[in-house]
Design an enzyme around this catalytic site. Structure first.
Site, PDB file in Angstrom:
ATOM      1  N   SER A 629       0.860  -0.995   0.033  1.00 23.06           N
ATOM      2  CA  SER A 629       0.137   0.196   0.049  1.00 23.06           C
ATOM      3  C   SER A 629       0.971   1.354  -0.095  1.00 23.06           C
ATOM      4  O   SER A 629       1.593   1.447  -1.060  1.00 23.06           O
ATOM      5  CB  SER A 629      -1.063   0.037   1.472  1.00 23.06           C
ATOM      6  OG  SER A 629      -2.034   0.834   1.000  1.00 23.06           O
ATOM      7  N   ASP A 707      -8.665  -4.624  -6.751  1.00 24.27           N
ATOM      8  CA  ASP A 707      -8.398  -3.891  -5.461  1.00 24.27           C
ATOM      9  C   ASP A 707      -9.119  -2.429  -5.823  1.00 24.27           C
ATOM     10  O   ASP A 707      -9.017  -1.684  -6.553  1.00 24.27           O
ATOM     11  CB  ASP A 707      -7.099  -3.285  -5.645  1.00 24.27           C
ATOM     12  CG  ASP A 707      -6.501  -2.601  -4.346  1.00 24.27           C
ATOM     13  OD1 ASP A 707      -7.120  -2.011  -3.706  1.00 24.27           O
ATOM     14  OD2 ASP A 707      -5.002  -2.928  -4.113  1.00 24.27           O
ATOM     15  N   HIS A 739      -7.327  -5.520  -2.068  1.00 20.21           N
ATOM     16  CA  HIS A 739      -6.154  -4.766  -1.359  1.00 20.21           C
ATOM     17  C   HIS A 739      -5.363  -5.396  -0.337  1.00 20.21           C
ATOM     18  O   HIS A 739      -4.156  -5.636  -0.331  1.00 20.21           O
ATOM     19  CB  HIS A 739      -6.616  -3.344  -0.854  1.00 20.21           C
ATOM     20  CG  HIS A 739      -5.294  -2.603  -0.629  1.00 20.21           C
ATOM     21  ND1 HIS A 739      -4.453  -2.039  -1.566  1.00 20.21           N
ATOM     22  CD2 HIS A 739      -4.961  -1.859   0.652  1.00 20.21           C
ATOM     23  CE1 HIS A 739      -3.571  -1.403  -1.180  1.00 20.21           C
ATOM     24  NE2 HIS A 739      -4.031  -1.144   0.276  1.00 20.21           N
TER      25      HIS A 739
END
Length: 765
Positions: A629, A707, A739
């Site tokens: 991330s 995602d 994600h």
């Protein structure tokens, strides 16, 4: 933006994991012991199969002296004082249900239990489910006027047994579990109008929850938010599903990116006592203060002070200015009355308000005063006492440390968690402060078990007569129950002694928590060190990075994770460093990255690696970095910096350009991507602009195609730029993964694949 959820585990004392908190490098288990140690290591299979399972103790308070705990599928009712228990709901009771029960919720009066099944996950917090209501007095299911399937949210009133729920984006109320529902709203529309639940960006970035319903303390009133996403652009991506599907499905989500149209929000309150099934319910809107109406704004907090007083916090789109608006109910008009004296402004001149949003207020029982965490004049987050009709407040805590959260408020004491103890930002302890003398402060956890426990959270009973202390590290999780009147420990609820015995037979890594000084400022780091760590040897180093604003990676939590395997089996040092932009150390450090994402937090990871390589035990030819991330973004920016420090790196689900990410998160730190605001820094902080420098490193790029948070678009653009620059790199996508890339097969595959990459990079067998 948040890192994917990972299981947090711990180990007992020195038997399994050693944590050193000290300035100089400390020698651990040096040298000759390694050859004589015949115990096995912690393997990749151990991590992937969760071989060593930690026990938790998740209780649910139902009163000031009783709590529920699920054991052997029976729900038990425990008395906190004496520890005796009785069966609240037997396992055999569930046998009569047609469905597997996923969760339960007991009404505050103890008469009914809500049973959840058919759970279907949506985004990070949101899901749909079906519900049955079980009458505990009659010992039978209620079959009339059932809750509809695919309900989006449901909640009991704080007293009694009213229910509020959201179905198809509309709000409903049941005054009795077996009575018909009263429809409160009629405007709900998929991907357009959300009543009582959050849209995507509010769920992810503002409320950290799906619910947008707030009962008053006695259940007389119900507040709810309405979000209008009709002008919000849609993100669209393919969902491939089963291979028999000839054409992929297209997922569409209203998703405001930086600078794009945002959802609009309204807040309504309805009185639930007088609902009539024959007439439509009348909701009263509470409009924002005038200071919010000059442009876009957010609703960021709703808190009831008492039954007829409500506090709303509003935040400007440029998130350095917020207003807390306290409203009182007028019985004669049915309106919620505002007063300029009851508006409280919170501003930041160095960054943004709060850590991620303004903190919630904690009101005294009479609703006339409240306590709130705000930045003091030195930029540290501390507790300030407000009177509702006075602008100024009185700080009741102070120091070069931060209050993490207010946990309970009684007539005599306020309880809070802070990182004051021993000046260690990565620690957490429980304190209480006497409200008639702010100089009388006691730490309730600091000296209980300091070797094992340095990171606590807490759960208080309804009126704070008892509390459960939850120790998360550095040793194995430990759960204890305490009486508030004298803070005596009543009993140990779970100590994970069985797991500790198992781990005695494993060569576990040790953990070092320390700091370095750069430009006269302390910056903390942690290192997971291989068993029998020897400072005379050279070890490969992997930097595990996140580095987002207000993040913290150097802490006293124990984890059994991928790093445990890398250190234990592969003899790799895994280090994390909290540089500029990190949290819980004051606004000076946190706000250093204001309007400058992709700069200082990236530079500091490179400098940390340089400092680590000078410690004498790091092989400076074998240094790597990885992150997920925001950590994937920083990894990519670090590798693209051309520093020559890193040999390789892995970026999972990275941001690559800030215009691609959501408005609330991005603009909090970067402002707007316009020439009048901060467009230049948006353009100068892309991964793609550094593509040429990736020729100097080995790079593995990973992303899930589904995602919803950091879109596959972000990695697709990195890939395109690297290909255009003629860079040889590795890439892996995970079909239909979000994600977290957390489904069983994908989770095992990604960590196996990353392990192979790191071993190849470090030339390990």
């Amino acid at each position: 933006m948040k890192t994917p959820w990972k299981v947090l585990l711990g180990l007992l004392g020195l038997a399994a994991l050693i944590t050193i908190i000290t300035v100089p490098v400390v020698l651990l288990n040096k040298g000759n012991d390694a050859a004589a140690d015949s115990r096995r290591t912690y393997t990749l299979t151990d991590y992937l199969k969760n071989t060593f399972r930690v026990k938790f103790y998740s209780l649910r308070w139902v009163s000031d002296h009783d709590y529920l705990y699920k054991q052997d599928n029976n729900i038990l009712l425990f008395n906190a004082e004496y520890g005796n228990s009785s069966i609240f709901l037997e396992n055999s009771t569930f046998d009569e249900f047609e469905h597997s029960i996923n969760d339960y919720s007991v009404s505050p009066d103890g008469q009914f239990i809500l049973l959840e099944y058919n759970y279907v996950k949506q985004w990070r917090h949101s899901y749909t489910a079906s519900y049955d209501i079980y009458d505990l007095n009659k010992r039978q299911l209620i079959t009339e006027e059932k809750i509809p399937n695919n309900t989006q949210w449901i909640t009991w009133s704080p007293e009694g047994h009213k229910l509020a729920y959201v179905w198809k984006n509309d709000v409903y109320v049941k005054n009795e579990p077996n009575s018909s529902s009263h429809r409160i709203t009629w405007t709900g529309e998929e991907n357009a109008i959300y009543n009582g639940i959050a849209d995507w960006v509010y769920e992810e970035e503002i409320f950290s929850a799906y619910s947008a319903l707030w009962w008053s303390p006695k259940g007389t009133f119900l507040a709810y938010a309405q979000f209008n996403d009709t002008q919000v652009p849609l993100i669209e991506y393919s969902f491939y599903s089963d291979e028999s599907l000839q054409y992929p499905m297209t997922m569409r989500i209203p998703y405001p990116k930086a600078g794009a149209a945002n959802p609009t929000v309204k807040l309504f309150v309805i009185k639930t006592d007088n609902l009539n099934p024959n007439t439509n319910a009348t909701s009263v809107e509470i409009t924002p203060p005038a200071a919010m109406l000059t442009g876009d704004y957010y609703l960021c907090d709703v808190t009831w002070a008492n039954e007829e007083r409500i506090s709303l916090q509003w935040l400007r789109r440029i998130q350095n200015y917020s207003v807390m608006d306290i409203r009182d109910y007028n019985n004669s008009t049915g309106k919620w009355i505002s007063s300029a004296a009851q508006e409280h402004i919170e501003m930041s001149t160095t960054g943004w308000v709060g850590r991620f949003r303004p903190a919630e207020p904690h009101f005294t029982s009479d609703g006339r005063n409240f306590y709130k965490i705000i930045s003091n004049e030195d930029g540290y987050k501390h507790i300030c006492r407000f009177q509702i009709d006075k602008k100024d407040c009185t700080f009741i805590t102070k120091g070069a440390w931060e209050v993490i959260g207010i946990e309970a408020l009684t007539t005599d004491y306020l309880y809070y968690i802070s990182n004051e103890y021993k000046g260690m930002p990565g620690g957490r302890n429980l304190y209480k402060i006497q409200l008639n003398d702010y100089t009388k402060v006691a730490c309730l956890s600091c000296e209980l078990k300091p070797e094992r426990c340095q990171y606590y959270s807490v759960s208080f009973s309804k009126e704070a007569k008892y509390y459960q202390l939850r120790c998360s590290g550095p040793g194995l999780p430990l759960y204890t129950l305490h009486r508030s009147s004298n803070d005596e420990e009543l009993r140990v609820l779970e100590d994970n002694s069985a797991l500790d015995k198992m781990l005695q037979e494993v060569q576990m890594p040790s953990k070092k928590l320390d700091f370095i000084i750069l430009n006269e400022t302390k910056f903390w780091y942690q290192m997971i060190l291989p068993p029998h760590f020897d400072t005379s040897k050279k070890y490969p180093l992997l930097i595990d990075v996140y580095a987002g604003p207000c993040s913290q990676k150097a802490d006293a939590i124990f984890r059994l994770n991928w790093a445990t395997y890398l250190a234990s089996t592969e003899n790799i040092i895994v280090a994390s460093f909290d540089g500029r932009g990190s949290g819980y150390q004051g606004d000076k450090i946190m706000h250093a990255v204001n309007r400058r994402l992709g700069t200082f937090e990236v530079e500091d990871q490179i400098e940390a690696a340089r400092q680590f390589s000078k410690m004498g035990f790091v092989d400076d030819k074998r240094i790597a970095i990885w992150g997920w991330s925001y950590g994937g973004y920083v990894t990519s920016m670090v590798l693209g910096a051309g520093s020559g420090v890193f040999k390789c790196g892995i970026a999972v689900a990275p941001v690559s350009r800030w215009e691609y990410y959501d408005s609330v998160y991005t603009e909090r730190y970067m402002g707007l991507p316009t020439p009048q605001d901060n467009l230049d820094y948006y353009k100068n902080s892309t991964v793609m602009s550094r593509a040429e420098n990736f020729k100097q490193v080995e790079y593995l790029l990973i992303h899930g195609t589904a995602d919803d948070n950091v879109h596959f678009q972000q990695s697709a653009q990195i890939s395109k730029a690297l290909v255009d620059a003629g860079v040889d790199f590795q890439a892996m996508w995970y079909t239909d993964e979000d994600h977290g890339i957390a489904s069983g097969p994908a989770h095992q595959h990604i960590y196996t694949h990353m392990s192979h990459f790191i071993k190849q990079c470090f030339s390990l067998p």
